[in-house]
Design an enzyme around this catalytic site. Sequence first.
Site, mmCIF file in Angstrom:
data_model
loop_
_atom_site.group_PDB
_atom_site.id
_atom_site.type_symbol
_atom_site.label_atom_id
_atom_site.label_comp_id
_atom_site.label_asym_id
_atom_site.label_seq_id
_atom_site.Cartn_x
_atom_site.Cartn_y
_atom_site.Cartn_z
ATOM 1 N N LYS A 44 0.864 -1.183 0.000
ATOM 2 C CA LYS A 44 0.000 0.000 0.000
ATOM 3 C C LYS A 44 0.903 1.236 0.000
ATOM 4 C CE LYS A 44 -3.996 1.803 2.527
ATOM 5 N NZ LYS A 44 -4.501 2.382 1.288
ATOM 6 N N GLY A 71 -7.960 7.686 -0.202
ATOM 7 C CA GLY A 71 -7.045 8.790 0.063
ATOM 8 C C GLY A 71 -5.695 8.358 0.589
ATOM 9 N N ASN A 125 4.068 6.672 -6.831
ATOM 10 C CA ASN A 125 2.695 6.996 -7.211
ATOM 11 C C ASN A 125 2.575 8.488 -7.509
ATOM 12 O OD1 ASN A 125 -0.020 7.336 -7.542
ATOM 13 N ND2 ASN A 125 -0.598 6.746 -5.465
ATOM 14 N N CYS A 128 -0.676 11.418 -7.085
ATOM 15 C CA CYS A 128 -0.948 12.241 -5.906
ATOM 16 C C CYS A 128 -1.043 13.711 -6.316
ATOM 17 C CB CYS A 128 0.175 12.101 -4.878
ATOM 18 S SG CYS A 128 0.395 10.433 -4.238
ATOM 19 N N ILE A 189 -2.200 1.021 -15.730
ATOM 20 C CA ILE A 189 -2.669 2.359 -15.393
ATOM 21 C C ILE A 189 -3.115 2.424 -13.936
ATOM 22 C CG2 ILE A 189 -3.376 2.890 -17.751
ATOM 23 C CD1 ILE A 189 -6.293 2.324 -16.927
ATOM 24 N N ASN A 190 -3.036 3.629 -13.391
ATOM 25 C CA ASN A 190 -3.677 3.887 -12.111
ATOM 26 C C ASN A 190 -5.176 4.038 -12.395
ATOM 27 O OD1 ASN A 190 -4.090 4.595 -9.384
ATOM 28 N ND2 ASN A 190 -2.133 5.678 -9.314
ATOM 29 N N GLY A 263 -5.275 -6.112 -8.985
ATOM 30 C CA GLY A 263 -5.781 -5.233 -7.941
ATOM 31 C C GLY A 263 -7.171 -5.576 -7.463
ATOM 32 N N THR A 264 -8.188 -4.983 -8.093
ATOM 33 C CA THR A 264 -9.573 -5.134 -7.642
ATOM 34 C C THR A 264 -9.999 -6.593 -7.556
ATOM 35 O OG1 THR A 264 -10.118 -2.972 -8.564
ATOM 36 C CG2 THR A 264 -11.951 -4.455 -8.163
#
Length: 302
Positions: A44, A71, A125, A128, A189-190, A263-264
């Site tokens: 994370k 966030g 990352n 941000c 991709i993010n 990820g998801t």
Amino acid sequence: MNTSVDFCGINFKNPVITASGTFGSGQEYSQFVDLNRLGGVVTKGVANVPWEGNPTPRVAEVYGGMLNAVGLQNPGIDTFCERDIPFLQKYDTNIIVNVCGHTTEEYLEVVERLADENVDLLEINISCPNVKEGGIAFGQDPKAVLDITQQIKKIAKQPIIMKLSPNVTDIKEMAKAAEAGGANAVSLINTITGMKIDINKRDFVLANKTGGMSGPAIHPVAVRMVYETASAVNIPIIGMGGIVNYEDAIEMILAGASLVSVGTANFMDPQATVKIVDGIEEYMKKYNVSDIKELVGAVHEK
């Protein structure tokens, strides 16, 4: 049959890794998944100090995926070094630390702190918000991408991966800026910025109004961006975005990704990563692929 990948000089036993923010730092999933089976674990996001994250509600289900506005809540670099790195070191898998910040100085502080830690790569990352530039994400301005990449490269002891935002006009320009700044690799991709409204309450579902969309619905967008990026830069790529099975992973590799980040799918099936590892091996057997490298960027051009 060889599934191992040499990525930035680091050996990965297979191309399957986790996506930041969907796997904690492995602790939560270790009771469901044998972390030794994975090519790597991406942690994370870690900041220089603890971040509380956004107010709730901050997660919502949508067609074909989810929205999140967590966030980047995290305990900060000190706790991470004391607790999470020693945990991951117990496993035979690579450790990739995702680094976040609001200013270049915040990123540099974390990167410097990690210089003497036993981790393999750093994923930066840059989605941000840059608070010194009015809140626009670092990754939405090629000059900012170039600058922050150069600054981090000056002090980083580990290879660095710049994680690119899809919320841009031309992903190739961002990738080229990262490469020009000295990035060892890029990941993409993010999440894609999205919104959900409750029509009965006539209010936003997320307290933050907008959130990052992830999941199967964004996969075709991610494949296209990985393919475009592969044609624009000479550094390796980690492909991610809506990968839920081995077919998705193979598609991303054919588009040009050397590693794939899941990820998801971890939220839908905690064992998704291991199933994808097994599926890739079965695919290679079926098509007599002796080395996974044969598949990277191997989509046929007309």
